[in-house]
Scaffold this active site. Structure first.
Site, PDB file in Angstrom:
ATOM      1  N   GLY A   8       2.891   1.840   9.125  1.00 45.45           N
ATOM      2  CA  GLY A   8       3.912   2.871   9.342  1.00 45.45           C
ATOM      3  C   GLY A   8       3.454   3.827  10.432  1.00 45.45           C
ATOM      4  O   GLY A   8       3.699   5.026  10.376  1.00 45.45           O
ATOM      5  N   GLY A  11       5.869   6.349  12.399  1.00 46.70           N
ATOM      6  CA  GLY A  11       6.596   7.392  11.684  1.00 46.70           C
ATOM      7  C   GLY A  11       6.067   8.781  11.967  1.00 46.70           C
ATOM      8  O   GLY A  11       5.164   8.973  12.789  1.00 46.70           O
ATOM      9  N   GLN A  12       6.653   9.756  11.262  1.00 46.78           N
ATOM     10  CA  GLN A  12       6.324  11.159  11.532  1.00 46.78           C
ATOM     11  C   GLN A  12       4.830  11.444  11.316  1.00 46.78           C
ATOM     12  O   GLN A  12       4.188  12.077  12.150  1.00 46.78           O
ATOM     13  CB  GLN A  12       7.159  12.082  10.629  1.00 46.78           C
ATOM     14  CG  GLN A  12       7.036  13.552  11.011  1.00 46.78           C
ATOM     15  CD  GLN A  12       7.446  14.498   9.884  1.00 46.78           C
ATOM     16  OE1 GLN A  12       7.813  14.081   8.793  1.00 46.78           O
ATOM     17  NE2 GLN A  12       7.375  15.782  10.154  1.00 46.78           N
ATOM     18  N   ASP A  34       3.536  -1.262  12.538  1.00 44.82           N
ATOM     19  CA  ASP A  34       4.845  -0.742  12.138  1.00 44.82           C
ATOM     20  C   ASP A  34       5.811  -1.913  12.047  1.00 44.82           C
ATOM     21  O   ASP A  34       5.545  -2.981  12.605  1.00 44.82           O
ATOM     22  CB  ASP A  34       5.351   0.302  13.149  1.00 44.82           C
ATOM     23  CG  ASP A  34       6.329   1.265  12.499  1.00 44.82           C
ATOM     24  OD1 ASP A  34       5.884   2.273  11.934  1.00 44.82           O
ATOM     25  OD2 ASP A  34       7.541   0.984  12.524  1.00 44.82           O
ATOM     26  N   ILE A  35       6.916  -1.676  11.366  1.00 44.06           N
ATOM     27  CA  ILE A  35       7.889  -2.775  11.212  1.00 44.06           C
ATOM     28  C   ILE A  35       8.532  -3.128  12.552  1.00 44.06           C
ATOM     29  O   ILE A  35       8.940  -4.258  12.765  1.00 44.06           O
ATOM     30  CB  ILE A  35       8.935  -2.437  10.136  1.00 44.06           C
ATOM     31  CG1 ILE A  35       9.764  -3.670   9.764  1.00 44.06           C
ATOM     32  CG2 ILE A  35       9.837  -1.271  10.550  1.00 44.06           C
ATOM     33  CD1 ILE A  35      10.329  -3.645   8.376  1.00 44.06           C
ATOM     34  N   ARG A  36       8.605  -2.142  13.455  1.00 38.32           N
ATOM     35  CA  ARG A  36       9.098  -2.424  14.815  1.00 38.32           C
ATOM     36  C   ARG A  36       7.901  -2.507  15.767  1.00 38.32           C
ATOM     37  O   ARG A  36       6.914  -1.785  15.571  1.00 38.32           O
ATOM     38  CB  ARG A  36      10.047  -1.318  15.270  1.00 38.32           C
ATOM     39  CG  ARG A  36      11.468  -1.490  14.722  1.00 38.32           C
ATOM     40  CD  ARG A  36      12.357  -0.327  15.119  1.00 38.32           C
ATOM     41  NE  ARG A  36      11.997   0.864  14.359  1.00 38.32           N
ATOM     42  CZ  ARG A  36      12.500   1.160  13.155  1.00 38.32           C
ATOM     43  NH1 ARG A  36      13.378   0.356  12.589  1.00 38.32           N
ATOM     44  NH2 ARG A  36      12.125   2.245  12.516  1.00 38.32           N
ATOM     45  N   ASP A  48       5.574  -5.928   8.469  1.00 41.58           N
ATOM     46  CA  ASP A  48       6.440  -5.491   7.375  1.00 41.58           C
ATOM     47  C   ASP A  48       5.574  -5.424   6.125  1.00 41.58           C
ATOM     48  O   ASP A  48       5.080  -6.442   5.644  1.00 41.58           O
ATOM     49  CB  ASP A  48       7.584  -6.510   7.204  1.00 41.58           C
ATOM     50  CG  ASP A  48       8.494  -6.149   6.043  1.00 41.58           C
ATOM     51  OD1 ASP A  48       8.232  -5.150   5.348  1.00 41.58           O
ATOM     52  OD2 ASP A  48       9.481  -6.880   5.835  1.00 41.58           O
ATOM     53  N   TYR A 138      12.935   8.626  -5.015  1.00 40.83           N
ATOM     54  CA  TYR A 138      11.695   8.837  -4.264  1.00 40.83           C
ATOM     55  C   TYR A 138      10.609   9.422  -5.173  1.00 40.83           C
ATOM     56  O   TYR A 138       9.477   8.925  -5.217  1.00 40.83           O
ATOM     57  CB  TYR A 138      12.004   9.791  -3.105  1.00 40.83           C
ATOM     58  CG  TYR A 138      10.850  10.197  -2.244  1.00 40.83           C
ATOM     59  CD1 TYR A 138      10.200   9.288  -1.434  1.00 40.83           C
ATOM     60  CD2 TYR A 138      10.419  11.526  -2.226  1.00 40.83           C
ATOM     61  CE1 TYR A 138       9.155   9.687  -0.622  1.00 40.83           C
ATOM     62  CE2 TYR A 138       9.381  11.932  -1.418  1.00 40.83           C
ATOM     63  CZ  TYR A 138       8.744  11.003  -0.614  1.00 40.83           C
ATOM     64  OH  TYR A 138       7.714  11.412   0.183  1.00 40.83           O
ATOM     65  N   LYS A 142       7.090   7.812  -6.379  1.00 40.80           N
ATOM     66  CA  LYS A 142       5.794   8.447  -6.084  1.00 40.80           C
ATOM     67  C   LYS A 142       5.015   8.704  -7.377  1.00 40.80           C
ATOM     68  O   LYS A 142       3.796   8.527  -7.419  1.00 40.80           O
ATOM     69  CB  LYS A 142       6.000   9.754  -5.310  1.00 40.80           C
ATOM     70  CG  LYS A 142       6.465   9.542  -3.863  1.00 40.80           C
ATOM     71  CD  LYS A 142       5.403   8.849  -3.034  1.00 40.80           C
ATOM     72  CE  LYS A 142       5.818   8.613  -1.604  1.00 40.80           C
ATOM     73  NZ  LYS A 142       4.853   7.806  -0.840  1.00 40.80           N
TER      74      LYS A 142
HETATM   75  N1  SER Z   1       9.194  15.768   2.983  1.00 38.99           N
HETATM   76  C1  SER Z   1       9.480  14.867   1.892  1.00 38.99           C
HETATM   77  C2  SER Z   1      10.917  14.781   1.613  1.00 38.99           C
HETATM   78  O1  SER Z   1      11.604  15.771   1.827  1.00 38.99           O
HETATM   79  C3  SER Z   1       8.736  15.328   0.673  1.00 38.99           C
HETATM   80  O2  SER Z   1       7.732  14.435   0.391  1.00 38.99           O
HETATM   81  O3  SER Z   1      11.372  13.786   1.158  1.00 38.99           O
END
Ligand code: SER
Length: 306
Positions: A8, A11-12, A34-36, A48, A138, A142
């Protein structure tokens, strides 16, 4: 010899973490995946994380010792695609934990989140161990992931380390659909149009952290001696906490004409179920965590670079 795989990496978090890891351990010792496809990067792979065989092949090919697994769907996006979010967030973790169990890799970093907490959790200075009743896909993924990390550590001796990230603020790579994203969008809009319509209400206080601090914490926890890592589910990590109103006031110190209005959407309910601030004393005691970037410094950096 340490050889790192970041999954990943576009990503950010991944984009900034990869740069810092390379600065510290050498370009060729940090494989970005990364996937791309990642353009113009000789030390990269397209991967992936749901393809367990491919993860294994790449770890073998590069003799990987440490994996940073950052591929995930964030809170707001996950609510729109719950089944895929569960699959990506859980199966990706298993694919990596099982490589560690098979002795192929030595160390795993896996990010958790403030989303593991829920409406029953004490909101102020949320303790490390407390009620956890997440009500987002999410957050559920987690929390389950945290339990699996601890289980793999206790049962198989896997060296897995984790942080419960708060909202992370950065300018170089956009975030992937989180509830805390307003705290990034606001800077882009402040510079572009001078006004912002916020999807959270003005007094919604959430824990946040500037990306440089988050990346430093991530490398620090991974480089700490194994016996100093007492928590093998995931560590609370704090730094900043503020409301949209407080953030807009900090922006107004630089841009007095900046205007904000509030039109909360479905993300408000998610934010209302999360902590307002975090007690991270265990991270401080166990591996020396200390945030450095203040709200005003962060605002300054963001307005300069967005
Ligand atoms: N920044 C994340 C979200 O907003 C929190 O883990 O999903």
């Amino acid at each position: 010899m340490k050889k790192i795989l970041v999954i990943g990496a576009s990503g950010q978090i991944g984009s900034e973490l990869t740069g810092q890891l390379r600065a510290r351990f050498g370009e060729a010792n940090v494989i970005a995946s990364d996937i791309r496809p990642i353009e113009n990067d000789a030390n990269s792979e397209t991967l992936d994380v749901l393809d367990g065989d491919a993860v294994k092949t790449i770890c073998e090919k590069h003799a990987i010792s440490d994996v940073y697994l950052l591929a995930a769907l964030l809170s707001a996006t996950a609510e729109k695609n719950p089944e895929f979010a569960w699959k990506l967030n859980m199966d990706g973790l298993f694919n990596v934990l099982n490589l560690a169990k098979d002795g192929l890799i030595k160390k795993v970093f896996w990010p958790s989140s403030i989303a593991v907490f829920g409406p029953g959790t004490p909101r102020d200075r949320t303790p490390q161990n407390t009620i956890m009743d997440p009500n987002t896909v999410y957050g559920i993924s987690k929390q389950a992931g945290e339990r699996w990390c601890e289980y793999y550590h206790q049962k198989f001796g896997i060296d897995v380390r984790s942080i419960r990230y708060p909202g992370l603020i950065s300018y170089s790579t956009p975030p992937g659909g989180g509830t805390t994203d307003y705290a990034i969008e606001i800077f882009h809009e402040a510079n572009k149009t001078g006004r912002y319509s916020c999807f959270l209400s003005e007094n919604t206080r959430l824990p946040m952290l500037y990306m440089d601090d988050a990346v430093r914490a991530t490398i620090d926890i991974m480089e700490a001696p194994a016996d100093s890592i007492k928590v093998r589910s995931s560590y609370n990590l704090g730094g900043l906490d503020f409301t949209p109103k407080e953030l807009s006031e900090a922006i107004k110190k630089h841009k007095p004409d900046f205007e904000i209005q509030y039109s909360p959407d479905f993300r408000q309910k998610i934010a209302d179920s999360w902590p307002a601030s975090i007690d991270d004393s265990e991270a401080q005691t166990d591996w020396g965590w200390k945030p450095e970037v203040s709200l005003d410094q962060m605002v300054n950096i963001m307005l300069t670079n967005c």
